[in-house]
Design a protein around this motif. Structure first.
Motif, PDB file in Angstrom:
ATOM      1  N   VAL A  42       0.867  -1.186   0.000  1.00  0.00           N
ATOM      2  CA  VAL A  42       0.000   0.000   0.000  1.00  0.00           C
ATOM      3  C   VAL A  42       0.905   1.237   0.000  1.00  0.00           C
ATOM      4  N   GLY A  43       0.672   2.118  -0.999  1.00  0.00           N
ATOM      5  CA  GLY A  43       1.515   3.315  -1.165  1.00  0.00           C
ATOM      6  C   GLY A  43       2.561   3.043  -2.230  1.00  0.00           C
ATOM      7  N   THR A  44       2.232   3.365  -3.493  1.00  0.00           N
ATOM      8  CA  THR A  44       3.130   2.962  -4.580  1.00  0.00           C
ATOM      9  C   THR A  44       3.873   4.157  -5.174  1.00  0.00           C
ATOM     10  N   GLY A  45       4.616   4.856  -4.324  1.00  0.00           N
ATOM     11  CA  GLY A  45       5.511   5.922  -4.791  1.00  0.00           C
ATOM     12  C   GLY A  45       6.888   5.343  -5.067  1.00  0.00           C
ATOM     13  N   GLY A  48       8.060   2.552  -2.527  1.00  0.00           N
ATOM     14  CA  GLY A  48       7.333   1.298  -2.714  1.00  0.00           C
ATOM     15  C   GLY A  48       7.824   0.573  -3.955  1.00  0.00           C
ATOM     16  N   ASP A  71      -3.040   2.252  -3.915  1.00  0.00           N
ATOM     17  CA  ASP A  71      -2.655   3.655  -3.723  1.00  0.00           C
ATOM     18  C   ASP A  71      -3.913   4.489  -3.897  1.00  0.00           C
ATOM     19  N   ARG A  76      -1.319   6.687 -10.481  1.00  0.00           N
ATOM     20  CA  ARG A  76       0.022   6.294 -10.030  1.00  0.00           C
ATOM     21  C   ARG A  76       0.124   4.790  -9.796  1.00  0.00           C
ATOM     22  N   THR A 109       4.050   1.563   2.493  1.00  0.00           N
ATOM     23  CA  THR A 109       4.961   2.611   1.997  1.00  0.00           C
ATOM     24  C   THR A 109       4.169   3.844   1.563  1.00  0.00           C
ATOM     25  N   VAL A 111       2.473   7.709   2.552  1.00  0.00           N
ATOM     26  CA  VAL A 111       2.856   8.911   3.304  1.00  0.00           C
ATOM     27  C   VAL A 111       2.859   8.539   4.800  1.00  0.00           C
ATOM     28  N   ARG A 203       7.657  18.532  -0.935  1.00  0.00           N
ATOM     29  CA  ARG A 203       6.605  17.506  -0.945  1.00  0.00           C
ATOM     30  C   ARG A 203       5.795  17.519   0.351  1.00  0.00           C
ATOM     31  N   TRP A 204       5.035  16.448   0.599  1.00  0.00           N
ATOM     32  CA  TRP A 204       4.195  16.339   1.787  1.00  0.00           C
ATOM     33  C   TRP A 204       4.995  16.397   3.082  1.00  0.00           C
ATOM     34  N   HIS A 221      15.460   7.573  11.743  1.00  0.00           N
ATOM     35  CA  HIS A 221      16.608   6.736  11.336  1.00  0.00           C
ATOM     36  C   HIS A 221      17.747   6.894  12.340  1.00  0.00           C
ATOM     37  N   TYR A 291      -1.160  16.157  -6.130  1.00  0.00           N
ATOM     38  CA  TYR A 291       0.147  16.068  -5.453  1.00  0.00           C
ATOM     39  C   TYR A 291       1.265  16.437  -6.430  1.00  0.00           C
TER      40      TYR A 291
HETATM   41  N1  LIG Z   1      13.992   3.812   4.680  1.00  0.00           N
HETATM   42  C1  LIG Z   1      14.322   4.759   3.834  1.00  0.00           C
HETATM   43  O1  LIG Z   1      15.493   5.037   3.658  1.00  0.00           O
HETATM   44  C2  LIG Z   1      13.238   5.507   3.089  1.00  0.00           C
HETATM   45  C3  LIG Z   1      13.547   6.259   1.950  1.00  0.00           C
HETATM   46  C4  LIG Z   1      12.513   6.935   1.302  1.00  0.00           C
HETATM   47  C5  LIG Z   1      11.220   6.869   1.779  1.00  0.00           C
HETATM   48  N2  LIG Z   1      10.948   6.132   2.887  1.00  0.00           N
HETATM   49  C6  LIG Z   1       9.554   6.044   3.406  1.00  0.00           C
HETATM   50  O2  LIG Z   1       8.764   5.398   2.427  1.00  0.00           O
HETATM   51  C7  LIG Z   1       7.445   5.937   2.403  1.00  0.00           C
HETATM   52  C8  LIG Z   1       7.091   6.402   1.005  1.00  0.00           C
HETATM   53  O3  LIG Z   1       7.977   7.429   0.617  1.00  0.00           O
HETATM   54  P1  LIG Z   1       8.019   7.947  -0.899  1.00  0.00           P
HETATM   55  O4  LIG Z   1       9.229   8.793  -1.010  1.00  0.00           O
HETATM   56  O5  LIG Z   1       7.836   6.824  -1.825  1.00  0.00           O
HETATM   57  O6  LIG Z   1       6.722   8.902  -0.912  1.00  0.00           O
HETATM   58  P2  LIG Z   1       5.772   9.213  -2.154  1.00  0.00           P
HETATM   59  O7  LIG Z   1       4.991  10.411  -1.836  1.00  0.00           O
HETATM   60  O8  LIG Z   1       6.567   9.207  -3.389  1.00  0.00           O
HETATM   61  O9  LIG Z   1       4.814   7.937  -2.188  1.00  0.00           O
HETATM   62  C9  LIG Z   1       3.797   7.737  -1.245  1.00  0.00           C
HETATM   63  C10 LIG Z   1       2.622   7.117  -1.960  1.00  0.00           C
HETATM   64  O10 LIG Z   1       1.572   6.938  -0.998  1.00  0.00           O
HETATM   65  C11 LIG Z   1       0.354   7.321  -1.616  1.00  0.00           C
HETATM   66  N3  LIG Z   1      -0.583   7.712  -0.578  1.00  0.00           N
HETATM   67  C12 LIG Z   1      -0.699   8.915   0.054  1.00  0.00           C
HETATM   68  N4  LIG Z   1      -1.662   8.860   0.969  1.00  0.00           N
HETATM   69  C13 LIG Z   1      -2.180   7.617   0.922  1.00  0.00           C
HETATM   70  C14 LIG Z   1      -3.198   6.953   1.638  1.00  0.00           C
HETATM   71  N5  LIG Z   1      -3.902   7.563   2.591  1.00  0.00           N
HETATM   72  N6  LIG Z   1      -3.456   5.663   1.325  1.00  0.00           N
HETATM   73  C15 LIG Z   1      -2.764   5.024   0.356  1.00  0.00           C
HETATM   74  N7  LIG Z   1      -1.766   5.592  -0.347  1.00  0.00           N
HETATM   75  C16 LIG Z   1      -1.481   6.876  -0.061  1.00  0.00           C
HETATM   76  C17 LIG Z   1       0.709   8.454  -2.547  1.00  0.00           C
HETATM   77  O11 LIG Z   1      -0.251   8.608  -3.569  1.00  0.00           O
HETATM   78  C18 LIG Z   1       2.067   7.998  -3.083  1.00  0.00           C
HETATM   79  O12 LIG Z   1       1.932   7.236  -4.244  1.00  0.00           O
HETATM   80  C19 LIG Z   1       7.427   7.044   3.456  1.00  0.00           C
HETATM   81  O13 LIG Z   1       6.908   6.539   4.657  1.00  0.00           O
HETATM   82  C20 LIG Z   1       8.891   7.385   3.635  1.00  0.00           C
HETATM   83  O14 LIG Z   1       9.155   7.866   4.940  1.00  0.00           O
HETATM   84  C21 LIG Z   1      11.927   5.447   3.529  1.00  0.00           C
END
Ligand SMILES: NC(=O)c1ccc[n+]([C@@H]2O[C@H](COP(=O)([O-])OP(=O)(O)OC[C@H]3O[C@@H](n4cnc5c(N)ncnc54)[C@H](O)[C@@H]3O)[C@@H](O)[C@H]2O)c1
Length: 442
Positions: A42-45, A48, A71, A76, A109, A111, A203-204, A221, A291
């Protein structure tokens, strides 16, 4: 009972964490072979797709089968399916995915502010969950996740990849061996540069309600590393923070870099159209949710800090002075451990305008003795200094690991977030915050 009462850190870790989590998440063993997990995201940015999508589809297809992608953005999630290279169904409604796809392992993955909602729902359905950091963004969400895990009897892994890079493991093992005696204090400064640091303000992440601020989103972290390095819990936090470069502090503003009349004079101008993948995944999907990946770093709604300092007191009597700054000319960090027998100094050079001799310098300096250079061993190939690849192997291949390298559990997720949540609260209320006062374990 509070986190620090009634159950010791070691008892809790032995009960809930360690090998049990890894084995449960990696899947059961059937006649020596690993059963395939029904896996959903869940969450395909980008995270993910790049960390928990494409590599799993390409390298772990023998142990994980994609059964669903979800997502809130319908455009997306389709791009993600294509970029990951799978043929499973896609969803914009999480409950529908859970009903129809019936995963037995969920990766969260989204927000940050929505992690807890999906963790709690999935555990309520009897599913093991892995979540990206931060586990949660406030103390209410933290209690909800810990309660859900306890009630469901399922396992939660918080994917702290930083622990798995060779440099961080080397520091852990130097401390475990008592190289500098008993640690008395820690100096830790993290530097985010004008490229990476600025990106959080586009971003967010710029909104507390979505990221918990960089105290939670980013510093989780660092706080996890320190909790793990010291094998101790944070107890009390005093902090200061300000917004000095981005948001209202900026000289001008627009909505996005695309179409901005200030492009020529803005040092933070960034042209997303030059990145084909990001354009496809974000700009081309904007019509569905509004977004913008290239939002203005000077937007007036920015309510997080770019300049942060804290003093953290730990359960073993260690004090840490910590800072993170988000508009530096360098990317990397310095951390030093002061001990009764000497000092360990680490300087990590991630990005700068010169070529450093070593990307990471680790030195042990003994009281009344010499300075010794320590070279971390292990591959640094892949994201986050090799940490990402090692973490995936541990989760999906049940790779063997010594106790200190086992998968981080919900307690680690909670303790690292709570340090940042306490720092944020300390700034808001201008007083020290005790972490055991924030969350009660039921
Ligand atoms: N461990 C690491 O080093 C690392 C690195 C980058 C990101 N992250 C984490 O990974 C996660 C995603 O980051 P990202 O950079 O891909 O963000 P992103 O904004 O690119 O992707 C997030 C996705 O979640 C979707 N989304 C938003 N609200 C939602 C909801 N209520 N239900 C379902 N989907 C929803 C968005 O449409 C988007 O596609 C974050 O929690 C971030 O903290 C971790």
């Amino acid at each position: 009972m509070s986190l620090s009462e009634g159950v010791s850190r070691r008892e809790f870790v032995a009960t809930v964490g360690g090998a049990a989590v890894g084995a449960a998440v990696a899947g059961s063993t059937v006649a020596g072979a690993q059963a395939k997990r029904r896996y959903a995201i869940v969450g395909t940015g980008v995270r993910g797709i790049g960390m928990w999508g494409r590599p799993i589809a390409q390298e772990y297809a023998d142990v994980a089968e994609f059964v669903g992608l979800c997502d809130i953005n319908p455009l997306r999630v389709e791009v993600a399916k294509k970029q990951i290279g799978v043929s499973c169904p896609t969803f914009t409604n999480f409950d529908e995915m859970m009903d129809k796809a019936k995963p037995d392992l969920l990766m969260v993955t989204t927000v940050d502010g929505y992690h807890s909602e999906y963790i709690v729902k999935a555990m309520g359905r009897g599913i093991d969950v892995m979540t990206e950091k931060p586990m949660v963004i406030d103390e209410k969400q933290c209690s909800a996740v810990l309660d859900a895990e306890k009630k469901s009897g399922r396992n939660l892994v918080v994917t702290f990849n930083y622990r798995y890079s060779p440099k961080h493991r080397t520091v852990k093992e130097l401390l475990m061996k008592g190289t500098i005696g008993k640690v008395s204090s820690v100096d830790f400064s993290w530097y985010l540069d004008t490229r990476h640091g600025a990106d959080y303000f586009r971003r967010w992440h710029r909104l507390r309600g979505k990221s918990g601020s960089l105290w939670v989103h980013k510093a989780t972290h660092h706080f996890d590393l320190v909790n793990w390095w010291l094998d101790a819990d944070p107890v009390q936090v005093s902090a200061f923070g300000s917004l000095q470069q981005y948001g209202k502090s900026g000289p001008f503003r627009h909505t996005t870099c695309r179409g901005c009349p200030h492009q020529a004079k803005c040092p933070y101008y960034w042209d997303i159209t030059k990145d084909k993948n990001l354009t496809e995944l974000y700009s081309n999907c904007e019509s569905a949710d509004g977004y913008s990946r290239d939002g203005c770093v000077f937007k007036e709604d920015i309510d997080i800090f770019d300049t942060m300092n804290a003093i953290v007191r730990y359960s073993n009597g260690v004090n840490m002075s910590y800072s993170v700054n988000a508009f530096m000319p360098i990317e990397g960090y310095r951390v030093a451990f002061n001990g009764t027998l000497g000092r360990i100094e680490v300087r990590d050079h991630e990005r700068q305008s010169w070529k450093p001799e070593d990307a990471t310098e680790i030195h042990v300096i003994k009281n009344f003795g010499q300075r010794e250079k320590i070279s971390p061993t292990g591959s640094t190939e892949g994201g986050h200094g090799g940490g990402d690849t090692r973490l995936r192997d541990l989760i999906f291949r049940k790779a063997d690991a010594p106790a200190h390298m086992r998968l981080p559990n919900s307690r680690a997720g909670a303790m690292s977030c709570l340090t940042g949540i306490a720092a944020r609260k300390s700034i808001d209320e201008n007083r020290p915050i005790r972490i055991p006062d924030l969350v009660k374990l039921t």
